[in-house]
Design an enzyme around this catalytic site. Sequence first.
Site, mmCIF file in Angstrom:
data_model
loop_
_atom_site.group_PDB
_atom_site.id
_atom_site.type_symbol
_atom_site.label_atom_id
_atom_site.label_comp_id
_atom_site.label_asym_id
_atom_site.label_seq_id
_atom_site.Cartn_x
_atom_site.Cartn_y
_atom_site.Cartn_z
ATOM 1 N N ARG A 103 -12.414 -3.307 -8.581
ATOM 2 C CA ARG A 103 -12.995 -2.779 -9.787
ATOM 3 C C ARG A 103 -12.347 -3.689 -10.959
ATOM 4 O O ARG A 103 -11.275 -3.936 -10.917
ATOM 5 C CB ARG A 103 -12.945 -1.338 -10.202
ATOM 6 C CG ARG A 103 -13.624 -0.469 -9.217
ATOM 7 C CD ARG A 103 -15.106 -0.468 -9.608
ATOM 8 N NE ARG A 103 -15.804 0.230 -8.567
ATOM 9 C CZ ARG A 103 -16.211 0.282 -7.545
ATOM 10 N NH1 ARG A 103 -16.426 -0.947 -6.743
ATOM 11 N NH2 ARG A 103 -17.136 0.896 -6.787
ATOM 12 N N HIS B 11 -20.930 -8.974 -9.058
ATOM 13 C CA HIS B 11 -20.719 -7.560 -7.903
ATOM 14 C C HIS B 11 -21.749 -7.487 -6.991
ATOM 15 O O HIS B 11 -22.462 -6.629 -6.585
ATOM 16 C CB HIS B 11 -20.780 -6.027 -8.724
ATOM 17 C CG HIS B 11 -20.019 -5.146 -8.438
ATOM 18 N ND1 HIS B 11 -19.437 -4.004 -8.934
ATOM 19 C CD2 HIS B 11 -19.630 -4.968 -7.089
ATOM 20 C CE1 HIS B 11 -18.561 -3.356 -8.299
ATOM 21 N NE2 HIS B 11 -18.801 -4.008 -7.093
ATOM 22 N N ILE B 12 -21.676 -8.598 -6.061
ATOM 23 C CA ILE B 12 -22.585 -8.943 -4.915
ATOM 24 C C ILE B 12 -21.785 -8.666 -3.586
ATOM 25 O O ILE B 12 -22.214 -8.995 -2.630
ATOM 26 C CB ILE B 12 -23.135 -10.048 -4.695
ATOM 27 C CG1 ILE B 12 -22.115 -11.178 -4.799
ATOM 28 C CG2 ILE B 12 -23.983 -10.321 -6.116
ATOM 29 C CD1 ILE B 12 -22.584 -12.673 -4.689
ATOM 30 N N GLY B 13 -20.644 -8.250 -3.697
ATOM 31 C CA GLY B 13 -19.722 -8.061 -2.463
ATOM 32 C C GLY B 13 -20.253 -7.306 -1.288
ATOM 33 O O GLY B 13 -20.634 -7.686 -0.376
ATOM 34 N N GLU C 140 -22.543 -1.961 -18.410
ATOM 35 C CA GLU C 140 -23.346 -1.922 -19.583
ATOM 36 C C GLU C 140 -23.740 -3.010 -20.067
ATOM 37 O O GLU C 140 -24.451 -3.308 -20.917
ATOM 38 C CB GLU C 140 -22.029 -1.439 -20.605
ATOM 39 C CG GLU C 140 -21.407 -0.255 -20.577
ATOM 40 C CD GLU C 140 -20.059 0.221 -21.464
ATOM 41 O OE1 GLU C 140 -20.148 -0.776 -22.355
ATOM 42 O OE2 GLU C 140 -19.402 1.241 -21.153
ATOM 43 N N ASP D 196 0.937 -1.124 0.013
ATOM 44 C CA ASP D 196 0.016 0.086 0.083
ATOM 45 C C ASP D 196 0.903 1.279 0.106
ATOM 46 O O ASP D 196 1.730 1.324 0.899
ATOM 47 C CB ASP D 196 -0.967 0.103 1.220
ATOM 48 C CG ASP D 196 -2.025 0.983 1.233
ATOM 49 O OD1 ASP D 196 -1.724 2.253 0.848
ATOM 50 O OD2 ASP D 196 -3.062 0.688 1.537
ATOM 51 N N THR E 282 -12.092 -7.982 -5.905
ATOM 52 C CA THR E 282 -13.403 -7.445 -5.538
ATOM 53 C C THR E 282 -13.392 -6.080 -5.681
ATOM 54 O O THR E 282 -14.407 -5.388 -4.946
ATOM 55 C CB THR E 282 -13.564 -8.010 -4.026
ATOM 56 O OG1 THR E 282 -12.908 -7.861 -3.092
ATOM 57 C CG2 THR E 282 -14.081 -9.481 -4.098
#
Length: 309
Positions: free
Chosen positions: A229, A285-287, A260, A172, A227
């Site tokens: 993008r 994308h159900i995180g 889209e 990081d 998880t």
Amino acid sequence: MKILNTIGDQFNPEAKKILEQAGEVEYRALAQDELKGAIKNCNAIVVGLGLRLDAGIIDAGPNVKLIATATTGLDHIDVSYAQEKGIEVLSLQDEDLREVTGTAELAFGLLLSLVRRIPESFDDVKSGNWSREKFLGNNLSGKMLGIVGLGRLGSMVAQYGKAFGMRVIAHDPHKEESDSAKIVDFNMLLSESDVVSIHAPLNEETKDLFNKETFRQMKSGAYLINTSRGALVNESDLLEALEHKIIAGYGADVLVGETEFGNNASNHPIVKYAKLHNNVVITPHIGGFTQESRAVTDLIIAEKIVRAQ
């Protein structure tokens, strides 16, 4: 104030009560092609990740003064253009979201699905088979977990990794030390990790962060979990890395261009690959899409809208 809430009836009931203090609320779960007409007469709009608010949509709502999204990422909204038009954009950025654990939990679910071949073996059982010999997997204990982005979610995943007996390192650029993981440079993380989990934001520096060069630096047999993008991963280079077994597998809750898709992702290259191979697991994308996470985030957004009146 007329508020269009595109989350629809799934918006948390307690959050509805708060939101309705701000004005007249219409709850409509909309498709992208319905948005331009629906935004015409509202003063505020609440959106999730499924809709794009680009310049064309923003121009279709001349009375809109407020956009609210129950997300930390803002790549589905043209924030600069909205601000040029005098529209305030509210999000979950800089909020205390320690109770919102869904995405971190899903990251580990994707990892377990890959290393233990859970979807594949379940499909086999549903076909009436009971063939354990076909599904030899791998342990996580003793393996190295590398985390890219040691913020809220990355720190949670680090804790989960330790609970599974994994060694944990992280990269990081904004941290020099951490109690959650040993901080290392990016190249070392790639070369040492058996699993790499992405928890960095999408920006100009991180777009295509995982590419042909990056994959070749990773350990042979490593797994990649995303998880965050879709665009943090160059998907063409990813397909090449998977097909040539440069990495062992990919678990993703996000894909490039997902806003889209509508309800049809069948033509996406990674989805096509996954239909024919067992080393990719994808969720839509159900995180953060759990009852508990939604309760917290919907309440935060509703309260922000009331304060912003």
